[in-house]
Design a protein around this motif. Structure first.
Motif, mmCIF file in Angstrom:
data_model
loop_
_atom_site.group_PDB
_atom_site.id
_atom_site.type_symbol
_atom_site.label_atom_id
_atom_site.label_comp_id
_atom_site.label_asym_id
_atom_site.label_seq_id
_atom_site.Cartn_x
_atom_site.Cartn_y
_atom_site.Cartn_z
ATOM 1 N N GLU A 114 0.827 -1.184 -0.016
ATOM 2 C CA GLU A 114 -0.045 -0.154 -0.096
ATOM 3 C C GLU A 114 0.892 1.308 0.183
ATOM 4 O OE1 GLU A 114 -3.556 0.210 2.484
ATOM 5 O OE2 GLU A 114 -2.978 -1.743 3.324
ATOM 6 N N VAL A 116 1.070 3.629 1.822
ATOM 7 C CA VAL A 116 0.828 4.295 3.183
ATOM 8 C C VAL A 116 1.908 4.531 3.815
ATOM 9 C CG1 VAL A 116 -0.439 4.165 5.165
ATOM 10 C CG2 VAL A 116 -1.678 3.324 3.305
ATOM 11 N N GLU A 218 -2.224 10.831 -5.614
ATOM 12 C CA GLU A 218 -3.380 10.343 -5.503
ATOM 13 C C GLU A 218 -3.327 8.914 -4.913
ATOM 14 O OE1 GLU A 218 -7.483 9.382 -7.920
ATOM 15 O OE2 GLU A 218 -5.692 10.463 -8.974
ATOM 16 N N ASN A 219 -4.002 8.146 -4.073
ATOM 17 C CA ASN A 219 -3.743 6.855 -3.724
ATOM 18 C C ASN A 219 -2.718 6.832 -2.791
ATOM 19 O OD1 ASN A 219 -5.986 5.996 -5.195
ATOM 20 N ND2 ASN A 219 -4.864 5.877 -6.893
ATOM 21 N N THR A 220 -2.053 7.765 -2.285
ATOM 22 C CA THR A 220 -1.122 7.780 -1.496
ATOM 23 C C THR A 220 -1.535 8.697 0.143
ATOM 24 O OG1 THR A 220 0.825 8.024 -3.074
ATOM 25 C CG2 THR A 220 1.404 8.671 -0.748
ATOM 26 N N GLN A 221 -1.214 7.781 1.064
ATOM 27 C CA GLN A 221 -1.583 8.569 2.441
ATOM 28 C C GLN A 221 -0.419 8.292 3.383
ATOM 29 O OE1 GLN A 221 -4.708 5.379 2.302
ATOM 30 N NE2 GLN A 221 -6.126 6.935 2.813
ATOM 31 N N TRP A 222 -0.358 9.420 4.383
ATOM 32 C CA TRP A 222 0.715 9.777 5.278
ATOM 33 C C TRP A 222 0.192 9.925 6.525
ATOM 34 C CZ3 TRP A 222 5.299 9.810 2.832
ATOM 35 C CH2 TRP A 222 6.623 9.991 3.554
ATOM 36 N N LYS A 237 -6.274 16.267 2.957
ATOM 37 C CA LYS A 237 -6.907 15.019 2.455
ATOM 38 C C LYS A 237 -5.771 13.880 2.461
ATOM 39 C CE LYS A 237 -9.200 12.877 -1.634
ATOM 40 N NZ LYS A 237 -8.296 11.912 -1.961
ATOM 41 N N ASP A 238 -6.100 12.824 3.026
ATOM 42 C CA ASP A 238 -5.233 11.589 3.068
ATOM 43 C C ASP A 238 -3.990 11.914 4.095
ATOM 44 O OD1 ASP A 238 -6.915 10.161 1.399
ATOM 45 O OD2 ASP A 238 -5.934 10.985 -0.388
ATOM 46 N N TYR A 240 -2.910 12.061 8.079
ATOM 47 C CA TYR A 240 -3.532 11.677 9.465
ATOM 48 C C TYR A 240 -2.646 11.864 10.473
ATOM 49 C CZ TYR A 240 -6.632 8.892 6.568
ATOM 50 O OH TYR A 240 -7.448 8.604 5.446
ATOM 51 N N LYS A 260 -10.611 3.127 9.782
ATOM 52 C CA LYS A 260 -10.194 4.369 10.140
ATOM 53 C C LYS A 260 -10.855 4.543 11.728
ATOM 54 C CE LYS A 260 -7.847 5.246 6.637
ATOM 55 N NZ LYS A 260 -8.135 3.979 5.754
#
Length: 270
Positions: A114, A116, A218-222, A237-238, A240, A260
């Motif tokens: 992922e 992430v 896009e489709n990346t989260q931190w 966005k994305d 946390y 989440k």
């Protein structure tokens, strides 16, 4: 298998233990991602390190600024800060094993399969996630090398504040440490500020939170910690935020990743 992220523990062992019990954490099938600053201002840094180390591969840790400072203290490079409660840890019979384990931890963790990522302070707006990951690996190699003491000594300092000014190995190393473990605000040109720790509503107009500049793919989260004044609120966005000031009398926050859901444990601090 459940994946959990937890914010800055800072030696708040009893709150961490209560959260693990609350979520029914299983060392056999779950994973705990720890967003740095395992130690320092809370009462039980020794117990906290022992617990997380005991989880083995079920614990995925990144180093925070307090963890790095502890390593420098242990090596005789720096002195213990007055606000820290590290005496029991530094005099423990297993301190050498704990410090060897701690320095092996990286500056960024990534969930398998992922996009992430987790770091203590966030992601510099002058970097892509891949650039950050690559520089974090290089810094990790320095910290775990035979010259570890030299690198721990030279990580202190606030220059360069911009990646474009990191023109040598030391500059790149220091910028990496600062952006991944100390950053909160940036100036309009994306350079780092280290003076302001307030919430965005109280910050000088010249500064903006790093995540207002950072537009991750896009489709990346931190996931990040470090910034207690945010109290877990990040409008980007994305991205946390998980430091909710447990050591300051607020609460410790755990995020179960795939749905989440948040779990909190009120600080036991009087």
């Amino acid at each position: 298998m459940a994946v959990y992220f937890v914010g800055d523990i800072q030696g708040c062992y009893s709150e961490l233990d209560a959260l693990l019990t609350k979520v029914g954490f299983s060392n056999n099938c779950d994973q705990l991602y720890v967003a740095g600053d395992l130690v320092a201002r809370g009462p039980n840094s020794l117990e906290t390190l022992r617990l997380i180390k005991s989880l083995g591969n079920s614990a995925k840790v990144v180093l925070g600024n307090h963890d790095l400072h502890l390593l420098a203290v242990y090596q005789g490079i720096k002195k213990v800060k007055k606000q820290d409660h590290l005496s029991a840890l530094l005099s423990a019979p297993d301190v050498a094993d704990l410090m060897h384990w701690l320095i092996q931890q990286p500056l960024i963790q990534k969930l398998p399969n992922e996009e992430v990522y987790m770091s203590h302070a966030g992601l510099s707006p002058q970097w892509t996630p891949q650039q950050a990951f690559e520089q974090a690996k290089i810094a990790h190699q320095h910290l775990t090398s035979s010259a570890s003491n030299t690198w721990l000594s030279t990580m202190y300092g606030e220059q360069p504040t911009s990646w474009t000014d990191a023109n040598d190995e030391l500059g790149r190393f220091r910028y990496t440490i600062n952006s991944l473990t100390r950053m909160r605000y940036c100036f309009a040109d994306g350079s780092l500020d280290f003076s302001c720790k307030e919430s965005p509503s109280k910050a000088p107009k010249a500064l903006s939170p790093w995540f207002e500049f950072q537009h991750i793919p896009e489709n990346t989260q931190w996931v990040f910690g470090h910034w207690a004044a945010l109290m877990g609120h990040c409008p980007a966005k994305d991205i946390y935020a998980l430091d909710t000031g447990c050591v300051w009398g607020q609460h410790l926050t755990m995020l179960r990743w795939h749905d989440k859901k948040l779990f909190i444990e009120q600080s036991h601090k009087n």
